[in-house]
Design a protein around this motif. Structure first.
Motif, PDB file in Angstrom:
ATOM      1  N   HIS A  87     -11.782 -12.829 -26.100  1.00 34.64           N
ATOM      2  CA  HIS A  87     -11.967 -13.025 -24.662  1.00 34.64           C
ATOM      3  C   HIS A  87     -12.488 -11.745 -24.003  1.00 34.64           C
ATOM      4  O   HIS A  87     -12.011 -10.641 -24.308  1.00 34.64           O
ATOM      5  N   TYR A  88     -13.457 -11.915 -23.094  1.00 37.10           N
ATOM      6  CA  TYR A  88     -14.013 -10.796 -22.334  1.00 37.10           C
ATOM      7  C   TYR A  88     -14.142 -11.195 -20.868  1.00 37.10           C
ATOM      8  O   TYR A  88     -14.339 -12.366 -20.548  1.00 37.10           O
ATOM      9  N   ARG A  89     -14.053 -10.183 -19.990  1.00 38.21           N
ATOM     10  CA  ARG A  89     -14.214 -10.427 -18.565  1.00 38.21           C
ATOM     11  C   ARG A  89     -15.701 -10.507 -18.235  1.00 38.21           C
ATOM     12  O   ARG A  89     -16.515  -9.734 -18.736  1.00 38.21           O
ATOM     13  N   ILE A  90     -16.067 -11.454 -17.361  1.00 37.07           N
ATOM     14  CA  ILE A  90     -17.448 -11.598 -16.916  1.00 37.07           C
ATOM     15  C   ILE A  90     -17.651 -10.733 -15.675  1.00 37.07           C
ATOM     16  O   ILE A  90     -16.975 -10.943 -14.664  1.00 37.07           O
ATOM     17  N   PRO A  91     -18.534  -9.733 -15.696  1.00 34.05           N
ATOM     18  CA  PRO A  91     -18.805  -8.928 -14.491  1.00 34.05           C
ATOM     19  C   PRO A  91     -19.244  -9.821 -13.337  1.00 34.05           C
ATOM     20  O   PRO A  91     -19.902 -10.852 -13.533  1.00 34.05           O
ATOM     21  N   THR A  92     -18.897  -9.426 -12.139  1.00 34.76           N
ATOM     22  CA  THR A  92     -19.164 -10.264 -10.962  1.00 34.76           C
ATOM     23  C   THR A  92     -20.648 -10.497 -10.732  1.00 34.76           C
ATOM     24  O   THR A  92     -21.040 -11.531 -10.184  1.00 34.76           O
ATOM     25  N   ASP A  93     -21.499  -9.565 -11.151  1.00 33.20           N
ATOM     26  CA  ASP A  93     -22.935  -9.712 -10.910  1.00 33.20           C
ATOM     27  C   ASP A  93     -23.679 -10.322 -12.091  1.00 33.20           C
ATOM     28  O   ASP A  93     -24.902 -10.292 -12.141  1.00 33.20           O
ATOM     29  N   MET A  94     -22.943 -10.893 -13.051  1.00 32.53           N
ATOM     30  CA  MET A  94     -23.575 -11.428 -14.259  1.00 32.53           C
ATOM     31  C   MET A  94     -23.573 -12.952 -14.240  1.00 32.53           C
ATOM     32  O   MET A  94     -22.519 -13.585 -14.107  1.00 32.53           O
ATOM     33  N   ALA A  95     -24.755 -13.553 -14.372  1.00 33.01           N
ATOM     34  CA  ALA A  95     -24.888 -15.011 -14.465  1.00 33.01           C
ATOM     35  C   ALA A  95     -24.899 -15.391 -15.943  1.00 33.01           C
ATOM     36  O   ALA A  95     -25.884 -15.171 -16.646  1.00 33.01           O
ATOM     37  N   LEU A  96     -23.804 -15.968 -16.395  1.00 34.44           N
ATOM     38  CA  LEU A  96     -23.621 -16.221 -17.826  1.00 34.44           C
ATOM     39  C   LEU A  96     -23.596 -17.714 -18.102  1.00 34.44           C
ATOM     40  O   LEU A  96     -23.060 -18.505 -17.321  1.00 34.44           O
TER      41      LEU A  96
ATOM     42  N   SER B 107      -2.713 -10.212 -20.830  1.00 31.58           N
ATOM     43  CA  SER B 107      -2.882  -9.968 -19.398  1.00 31.58           C
ATOM     44  C   SER B 107      -4.326  -9.634 -19.077  1.00 31.58           C
ATOM     45  O   SER B 107      -5.100  -9.222 -19.946  1.00 31.58           O
ATOM     46  N   ASP B 108      -4.686  -9.802 -17.828  1.00 35.26           N
ATOM     47  CA  ASP B 108      -6.046  -9.511 -17.383  1.00 35.26           C
ATOM     48  C   ASP B 108      -6.409  -8.052 -17.620  1.00 35.26           C
ATOM     49  O   ASP B 108      -7.550  -7.719 -17.949  1.00 35.26           O
ATOM     50  N   GLY B 109      -5.435  -7.176 -17.494  1.00 37.54           N
ATOM     51  CA  GLY B 109      -5.710  -5.755 -17.666  1.00 37.54           C
ATOM     52  C   GLY B 109      -6.108  -5.384 -19.079  1.00 37.54           C
ATOM     53  O   GLY B 109      -6.724  -4.340 -19.298  1.00 37.54           O
ATOM     54  N   ALA B 110      -5.743  -6.211 -20.038  1.00 40.93           N
ATOM     55  CA  ALA B 110      -6.079  -5.916 -21.436  1.00 40.93           C
ATOM     56  C   ALA B 110      -7.460  -6.427 -21.826  1.00 40.93           C
ATOM     57  O   ALA B 110      -7.922  -6.180 -22.945  1.00 40.93           O
ATOM     58  N   ILE B 111      -8.118  -7.141 -20.914  1.00 47.19           N
ATOM     59  CA  ILE B 111      -9.412  -7.754 -21.221  1.00 47.19           C
ATOM     60  C   ILE B 111     -10.550  -6.804 -20.853  1.00 47.19           C
ATOM     61  O   ILE B 111     -10.640  -6.340 -19.715  1.00 47.19           O
ATOM     62  N   LYS B 112     -11.424  -6.539 -21.799  1.00 42.12           N
ATOM     63  CA  LYS B 112     -12.571  -5.659 -21.573  1.00 42.12           C
ATOM     64  C   LYS B 112     -13.746  -6.475 -21.019  1.00 42.12           C
ATOM     65  O   LYS B 112     -13.872  -7.670 -21.304  1.00 42.12           O
TER      66      LYS B 112
END
Length: 765
Positions: free
Chosen positions: A22-31, A62-67
């Motif tokens: 699992h990875y976090r999607i940056p706010t400005d990235m259209a995936l 947790s969310d904090g552990a997601i890169k």
């Protein structure tokens, strides 16, 4: 709703990392699903494929552990969802890593993540000009970058050109003169990448472009009643828009190719697309010429013999919708054609449809899965279907279509079986029987052509008595023992049973018991001795090393620039020469006594196929099969062109011995440069599997563990090879059992450096 996380399959061929992260999607990235991305993994950056977008995280995470995802890799065509699912299925069913599976399904993934060196300042900056006087070394290091075409270089190239080491480069980065950045370098040429992003992929554009390509006037030819009925049945199945597999059992010369052409034409006329697979690369150009007459530029040829640039260009044309018919060898089964409705496997029984490298898939199974996903039809065609396919047809699992007559009602050639034991009694020590010599002489005198077949494929030498035909077999497995010069021993490569070669025949006491093995070159030399004026061509691996050689040899033979063609299994299928009236099989036993439970099936198939090369025009043909085992069921049934008779005899043998299709086998081949390491690893893997048998994991499911034993080729390319196999009836359970056993083995120190190749239901043992 904005989704915050992406499930990413990382492109790493490591079983411990073979999972979704699992990875976090940056706010400005259209995936989107199917995109390729660059992500952090431990202490490096790797490529990955997005398989799912979600707002949920695994329990305890947790969310904090997601890169976060670092970037999207290029903006090429995203991988279609059905091919992502296909890759996951392929990894599961072949027990290989998902990364290997993805690269097979979508070859455009090729590439690597590299560190690049990028200057922060420019050559015109005053600070840089000052360096030229105060710090020439730093200036020269930056000048290397200024001189490069893109003002940036990969770290490896920069180190070579600048003469610096990595520590010195990192110091320059800390001083603010340059920066280090991870980039994904694609193996696809830039020109193709640009073409793939040019926007010419809309389905409406594809249909519009293809609608303008009309089929030629001679598209419709008169079909025989059997051909017409087969076409009708397949089109009815296609009209249902539901998955179905159909087996076309058509004898040699019955016109299967014409049926394929007609069905594909109908699919195209209805807006669909199709894939036609052939077993050998050498056959693709021959059949492609025939189909190109009908479908023109709508057709493309794919196979592993293409150059990298050719493959990339072909993939580009497919993705842009310029073609709707793909012809090729097994890897063409993955072609991402729009609106794929039909996949045909010609000569479906051929072992070449099985991939020898990971993932060890069978094109037939992949075709079925793709048509199951898309609601299309798989058509399996052969004059000698595999026992598995014909058994499935007999039990109603797949549909059976038959064509039992040759085009124009031409007869099948009569087959004479020659007992080579009697030739020895007559004093004939030549590899050619007196009958074959006489028939070949007559053929040459009439100005006709002959084909002499010797299956030199195979590395085994078996032990046979030339007087009575006795072959030394394993008492446990009923498989011919393989002779090994090292140690002067005969070994079974199923159970590792070992014997010393007998000095006299155990059956009749004869001294004429020998290690059997002949080659096409010797056949060619003997023909020259018997018929000095005969013009001879040889078709085998040695004479077809170049890309053009196969076509050149067949072209010369077709133009009747030679009288006799000597060859291996390369000439057993797909060839049609009107002037060939004689086919001779030099040594049927060389196929019959391979150390494999499928030896009889392959013998029957090859004999039937090669016999079918004779008498395909107005001139009648004849076939001579030479053997030391004329009473063997494969020889007898092949001489009568009796597939059904052979099937029922062989399927009874398989059932009695508990061989496929009544059971399944998963084989693991272990390789290492040091023999003691691979032997230790093989015993460790067998122990790990036996631990599974003793635990609750096994339940009531019956499994047999075979080995460890040396592979048939115990050393290949300076690597020693051993194998361990499991045999059972529930394939789904066996896959899970093997996966768990391999995981236990991976935590054992003996697994270090040992490479595993896992094969589900191998075609050859």
């Amino acid at each position: 709703m904005k989704l915050h996380y992406a499930e990413v399959l990382v492109d790493v061929a490591n079983r411990r990392l073979d999972q979704v992260f699992h990875y976090r999607i940056p706010t400005d990235m259209a995936l989107k699903r199917g995109m390729r991305v660059l992500v952090p993994l431990n202490y490096r950056q790797v490529q990955g494929v997005v398989v799912r977008l979600t707002n949920d995280l695994p329990l305890g995470v947790s969310d904090g552990a997601i890169k976060p995802i670092l970037s999207i890799v290029g903006h090429m065509e995203t991988i279609p969802e059905d091919l992502i699912e296909l890759a996951l299925w392929l990894a599961e069913t072949t027990i290989c890593s998902i990364a290997q599976s993805l690269h097979t399904v979508w070859p455009l993934l090729k590439g690597k993540v590299e560190e690049w060196v990028i200057p922060i300042a420019t050559k015109e900056d005053e600070d840089v000009k000052t360096l030229q006087i105060l710090d020439p070394d730093t200036y020269n290091a930056l000048a290397v970058l200024f001189r490069s075409r893109n003002k940036a270089l990969s770290l490896s190239i920069y180190l070579k050109r600048s003469g610096l080491n990595k520590n010195q480069v990192e110091q320059l980065a800390k001083q603010g003169w340059l920066k280090l950045e991870s980039r994904f370098t694609s193996g696809v040429p830039q020109s193709v990448q640009k073409a793939l992003t040019s926007g010419v992929t809309a389905e409406a554009d594809e249909v519009k472009a293809n609608d303008s390509k009309k089929l030629p006037a001679d598209y419709r030819r008169v079909l025989t009643p059997e051909q017409g009925l087969v076409c009708q049945k397949v089109m009815e199945a296609l009209a249902k828009q539901q998955y179905e597999t159909m087996l076309l059992h058509g004898i040699t010369g019955s016109g299967k190719t014409e049926v394929y052409q007609r069905i594909i034409g109908e699919v195209l006329a209805q807006g669909g697309s199709a894939i036609l697979l052939v077993p050998e690369i050498s056959l693709t150009s021959q059949i492609a010429r025939y189909f190109r007459e009908h479908f023109g530029d709508q057709l493309i040829v794919l196979h592993s013999g293409l150059q990298a640039s050719e493959k990339a260009k072909a993939w580009q044309d497919i993705l842009q919708g310029k073609v709707r018919v793909v012809i090729g060898a097994r890897s063409a089964v993955f072609a991402p054609l729009p609106n794929l409705r039909l996949i045909i496997l010609d000569e479906e029984h051929e072992g070449a449809y099985h991939q020898e490298e990971n993932p060890k898939y069978h094109a037939r199974n992949v075709a079925r899965k793709r048509m199951e996903q898309l609601g299309g039809v798989v058509l399996l065609g052969s004059a000698t279907p595999s026992l598995e396919a014909y058994a499935a047809a007999q039990t109603g699992k797949i549909s059976l279509l038959t064509m039992g007559n040759r085009v124009a009602n031409r007869p099948l050639p009569p087959v004479e079986v020659v007992d080579m034991r009697e030739e020895l009694i007559k004093g004939n020590r030549s590899m050619f029987s007196l009958s074959l010599q006489d028939k070949l002489r007559g053929t040459l005198e009439r100005g006709e052509q002959g084909m002499l077949f010797l299956n030199r494929r195979g590395y085994s030498t078996f032990v046979v008595c030339r007087e009575c035909g006795y072959v030394v077999r394993c008492s446990h497995c009923d498989i011919a023992l393989t002779y090994h010069t090292q140690g002067n021993s005969m070994r079974c490569h199923y159970c590792n049973h070992e014997e010393i070669p007998p000095r006299t025949c155990p059956e009749c006491g004869s001294r004429y018991i020998r290690f059997f093995g002949q080659g096409t070159q010797r056949v060619e030399e003997e023909i020259k001795g018997l018929y000095p004026s005969a013009r001879i061509l040889r078709l085998d691996f040695d004479t077809t090393r170049s890309r053009e050689a196969y076509g050149e040899i067949l072209g010369r033979f077709r133009r009747q620039e030679a009288d006799v063609l000597v060859g291996t299994q390369m000439m057993a299928k797909g060839l049609d020469f009107p002037n060939v009236t004689l086919v001779g099989v030099i040594a049927a036993d060389q196929m019959l006594n391979m150390p494999d439970f499928r030896a009889r099936e392959r013998t029957f198939q090859l004999l039937t196929q090669v016999a079918g090369r004779a008498g395909r025009s107005d001139k009648p043909g004849q076939v001579v099969i030479q053997t030391y085992a004329p009473e063997d069921r494969a020889i007898i049934q092949a001489s009568h062109h009796n597939f059904k008779g052979f099937f029922w005899e062989e399927i009874g043998y398989r059932k009695a011995r508990n061989y496929p299709p009544y059971t399944h086998v998963i084989r693991v081949t272990l390789t290492h440069e040091k023999e003691e390491r691979v032997i230790k690893g093989a015993h460790s893997l067998a122990h790990a599997l036996n631990q599974g048998l003793e635990s609750h994991e096994n339940g009531n499911t019956s499994l047999d563990i075979l080995g460890p034993a040396p592979a048939v080729m115990p050393r290949l390319k300076n690597h020693y090879r051993w194998q361990v196999s499991i045999k059972g009836k529930r394939l789904d359970f066996m896959r899970e059992f093997m996966h768990q056993g391999v995981q236990r083995f991976a935590h054992d120190s003996s697994s270090s450096g040992v490479q595993l190749n896992i094969e589900v239901d191998p075609l050859s043992m």
